[in-house]
Design a protein around this motif. Structure first.
Motif, PDB file in Angstrom:
ATOM      1  N   SER A 173       0.779  -1.136   0.033  1.00 49.18           N
ATOM      2  CA  SER A 173       0.106   0.241   0.011  1.00 49.18           C
ATOM      3  C   SER A 173       0.878   1.200  -0.038  1.00 49.18           C
ATOM      4  N   ALA A 174       1.977   1.155   0.721  1.00 52.59           N
ATOM      5  CA  ALA A 174       2.720   2.347   0.584  1.00 52.59           C
ATOM      6  C   ALA A 174       3.513   2.591  -0.642  1.00 52.59           C
ATOM      7  N   ASN A 175       3.913   1.454  -1.129  1.00 48.56           N
ATOM      8  CA  ASN A 175       4.459   1.565  -2.454  1.00 48.56           C
ATOM      9  C   ASN A 175       3.305   2.216  -3.749  1.00 48.56           C
ATOM     10  N   ALA A 176       2.084   1.618  -3.554  1.00 42.59           N
ATOM     11  CA  ALA A 176       0.875   1.949  -4.398  1.00 42.59           C
ATOM     12  C   ALA A 176       0.807   3.462  -4.158  1.00 42.59           C
ATOM     13  N   THR A 177       0.835   4.043  -2.901  1.00 41.95           N
ATOM     14  CA  THR A 177       0.371   5.543  -2.636  1.00 41.95           C
ATOM     15  C   THR A 177       1.718   6.212  -3.280  1.00 41.95           C
ATOM     16  N   ALA A 293       6.742   7.916   1.044  1.00 40.91           N
ATOM     17  CA  ALA A 293       5.460   8.129   0.597  1.00 40.91           C
ATOM     18  C   ALA A 293       4.928   9.433   1.412  1.00 40.91           C
ATOM     19  N   PHE A 294       5.364   9.583   2.735  1.00 35.89           N
ATOM     20  CA  PHE A 294       5.153  10.752   3.447  1.00 35.89           C
ATOM     21  C   PHE A 294       5.872  11.769   3.077  1.00 35.89           C
ATOM     22  N   ALA A 295       7.293  11.829   2.582  1.00 35.59           N
ATOM     23  CA  ALA A 295       8.050  12.742   2.335  1.00 35.59           C
ATOM     24  C   ALA A 295       7.612  13.293   1.081  1.00 35.59           C
ATOM     25  N   LEU A 296       7.357  12.350  -0.042  1.00 40.06           N
ATOM     26  CA  LEU A 296       7.088  13.130  -1.330  1.00 40.06           C
ATOM     27  C   LEU A 296       5.387  13.767  -1.183  1.00 40.06           C
ATOM     28  N   ALA A 297       4.413  13.100  -0.227  1.00 42.35           N
ATOM     29  CA  ALA A 297       3.124  13.883   0.117  1.00 42.35           C
ATOM     30  C   ALA A 297       3.611  15.160   0.665  1.00 42.35           C
ATOM     31  N   ASN A 399      12.489   2.814  -7.619  1.00 41.12           N
ATOM     32  CA  ASN A 399      12.329   4.310  -8.160  1.00 41.12           C
ATOM     33  C   ASN A 399      13.266   5.135  -7.593  1.00 41.12           C
ATOM     34  N   GLY A 400      14.012   4.819  -6.268  1.00 37.51           N
ATOM     35  CA  GLY A 400      15.221   5.273  -5.675  1.00 37.51           C
ATOM     36  C   GLY A 400      16.144   6.045  -6.661  1.00 37.51           C
ATOM     37  N   ASP A 568      -1.214  -3.725  -5.828  1.00 35.49           N
ATOM     38  CA  ASP A 568      -0.075  -2.899  -6.016  1.00 35.49           C
ATOM     39  C   ASP A 568       0.512  -2.737  -7.733  1.00 35.49           C
ATOM     40  N   GLY A 569       0.052  -3.844  -8.244  1.00 34.52           N
ATOM     41  CA  GLY A 569       0.577  -3.882  -9.696  1.00 34.52           C
ATOM     42  C   GLY A 569      -0.319  -3.029 -10.431  1.00 34.52           C
ATOM     43  N   THR A 570      -1.648  -3.028 -10.065  1.00 35.80           N
ATOM     44  CA  THR A 570      -2.466  -1.838 -10.766  1.00 35.80           C
ATOM     45  C   THR A 570      -1.948  -0.549 -10.618  1.00 35.80           C
TER      46      THR A 570
END
Ligand SMILES: [Ca+2]
Ligand SMILES: [Ca+2]
Length: 589
Positions: A173-177, A293-297, A399-400, A568-570
């Protein structure tokens, strides 16, 4: 028709000669992109050329067919390269006495596709679910597997069901976000605004991809409520005891049917309440994903919602600090069955987190950290491998490296681009077949396919080097029908295409609805299919003639290994489709 009679008819159909097929990307081709259809025959046949005609039957192109190495059930493979055709329009390809479905060449071939995937994300929502128009799993959850906090109730309703069961993981879920936030940051104009924050069909002034990402962020914030409480998983495979819809889920975790679900923290120790245990030894794999996810958000919401951004900024720093303090992985917790998310790498997650924190704070210590983590795993290890454990190397692409590249100097940019190149080369070395496919066909192969294409796309953007363009396109084409079965691996995309009608999904079966936008697990090695527990097809296999090779795919509700949609794949695929729908600064082949 009586069942016996039906089976006889199906058997005759399976044994009769099956004509060759021309497999295409049913969604379409961009005018300037490589354009290849794949001719697949189950018996020996010689092909010298192919023809492209418009829909009125007028010939527009004739080219030699290029013989290619056999692949799976296709004992004969030819590549039909019509890249020189750049005129937008609808066409058909003919070769060896057979004709393809309609081939679309369009500047906007992928417009709207990323939004289509979001239909599935909304359908998977826990908390308020817009399909059922009610709140589901409101009693989540009670802490288990933790000596200090076991039995405590923590309000963590929200997020997304991971697949066709209702388990929920921070890992996926964190990766999807993160990838949806990244898609918004890089390609906001590829998304529409037709839905509100609850996922109901009403515009709210926010691109729908950001609405969806925020639904994920809200859940992640609940799952990481304080600096000393980091939760990782909601529910376990006791979920699988019932074939229920989300609002009437009867799963019983010891507090009664349909009551509270088990909430697993990251403890840094092996977990599993029953016979099987995972190999958890730290927090960093999960902590890094939270922090990313938190940092990008925090960057994205800085202006539009400063209070939310400040809260996420703080949580990003706390999560990252926990990852530094407790290196290692926090894996999925098994229940009664031996299957769990066996993530073995964490430096990729900490690299991404450090790169995001550098982008957010401009504190150079984070950039140094990111580069140091990157040297420890330059290539995501499934690339070039024959097999891997379940989600052993996750996320499927790192993605890093791209996030470092966005903010680094020329020398460091070159280093991370090289890392991507090495991974792509390792896959391409295995891709000398007619479909130009070099991934291993482990469980969830479509994730690998989407990630390979995304990494190739990012590399092309970073360097302008088009050497992997053909393979990037082949992976995308595979997902939309240029595969032995001629099936789009995304339900309802395109809406008039050939896609799964019988996915492994209670919602699709019982409602019944089309699970528009869902990416399926995808084909697996036939050896894997045969070894998994509890799989049996419910109907005769309409793709039987094409399931004779080393990989199989079944459009059957009984096959959870190849025909189950995955959240997550979606989400992961939405980035690439948004990128391809946007203005192309891409290099030509
Ligand atoms: Ca919206
Ligand atoms: Ca990882």
């Amino acid at each position: 028709m009586p069942l016996v009679e039906f089976l006889i008819v199906a058997q005759i159909a399976a044994t009769a000669a099956v004509p060759p097929a021309i497999r295409i990307n049913q969604l379409g081709y961009l005018p300037d992109a490589p354009k290849v259809a794949v001719f697949c025959a189950l018996e020996k046949i010689e092909l010298s050329e192919f023809a492209v005609t418009d829909l009125a039957g007028k010939a527009v192109l004739k080219r030699p067919a290029t013989s290619a190495k056999a692949f799976g059930p296709c004992v004969v493979n030819y590549r039909l390269d019509f890249s020189s055709l750049r005129q937008s329009g609808d066409y058909r390809i003919s070769a060896g006495g057979v004709t393809s479905p309609v081939v679309r060449i369009r500047q906007k071939a992928y417009a709207g596709a990323a939004d289509t995937l979001l239909y599935y994300m909304r359908e998977q929502r826990s908390g308020f679910n817009p399909l059922f128009k009610t709140v589901v799993h409101i009693r989540d959850g009670i802490v288990v597997d933790d000596s200090a906090r076991a039995g405590k109730f923590v309000p963590v309703t929200g997020g997304w069901a991971d697949a066709s069961d209702y388990l929920q993981y921070v890992m996926t879920s964190a990766n999807a976000t993160f990838v949806m936030l990244m898609a918004y940051r890089d390609h906001a104009s590829s998304y529409a605004d037709h839905f509100d924050s609850r996922g109901l069909p009403e515009s709210n002034g926010v691109p729908d991809v950001l609405d969806e990402a925020r639904h994920g962020l809200n859940w992640l914030a609940r799952m990481f409520p304080s600096d000393s409480e980091m939760y990782n998983q909601l529910g376990d495979d006791r979920d699988h005891a019932y074939w229920d819809l989300p609002p009437t889920d009867s799963s019983d975790y010891g507090w009664g049917k349909g009551k509270e679900r088990a909430l697993y923290p990251c403890t840094g120790k092996p977990q599993g309440l029953f016979k099987h245990k995972n190999r958890s030894d730290g927090l960093a794999s999960t902590a890094g994903k939270y922090a990313s996810a938190f940092a990008l958000a925090a960057s994205i919401y800085k202006k539009s919602d400063p209070a939310f951004a400040r809260k996420l900024h703080q949580k990003a720093l706390s999560a990252y600090a926990l990852g530094k303090k407790f290196p290692g992985v926090c894996q999925g917790a098994p229940g009664g069955a031996p299957y769990f998310y066996e993530e073995d790498n964490w430096v990729d997650d900490m690299e991404l987190a450090a790169a995001q924190l550098y982008a957010l704070t401009r504190d150079r210590k984070y950039l140094r950290d990111a580069l140091e983590y990157a040297t420890r795993e330059p290539v995501t290890p499934w690339m070039g491998a024959d097999t891997a454990k379940h989600y052993q190397w996750f996320p499927w692409h790192n993605n890093g490296h791209y996030e470092i590249w966005r903010n680094a100097n020329t020398a460091d940019r070159k280093i991370v681009a090289e890392y991507y190149r090495k991974g792509l080369e390792a896959v391409v070395r295995r891709a000398d077949n007619g479909f130009r496919i070099g991934i291993p066909f482990i469980w969830c192969s479509n994730n690998l396919m989407a990630s390979f294409a995304t990494q190739a796309f990012l590399y092309r953007r970073m360097t302008g080097d088009g050497q992997f363009r053909e393979y990037e396109q082949a992976a995308l084409d595979w997902l939309f029908g240029a595969n032995p079965w001629g099936v789009s691996m995304v339900i309802g995309l395109p809406h008039d295409g050939v896609f799964a009608r019988d996915p492994h999904s209670v919602v699709a079966k019982e409602m019944p609805i089309e699970l528009t936008g869902a990416l399926l697990d995808g084909p697996v090695y036939s050896s894997i299919y045969k070894s998994l527990l509890g799989i049996s097809l419910r109907d005769p296999d309409e793709y039987a003639p094409f399931n004779t090779g080393f990989i199989v795919y079944h459009d059957d509700v009984g096959d959870y290994s190849t025909n189950e949609p995955i959240m997550d794949g979606t989400a992961n695929l939405s980035y690439l489709l948004a990128a391809l729908a946007g203005p192309q600064s891409a290099t030509r082949k």
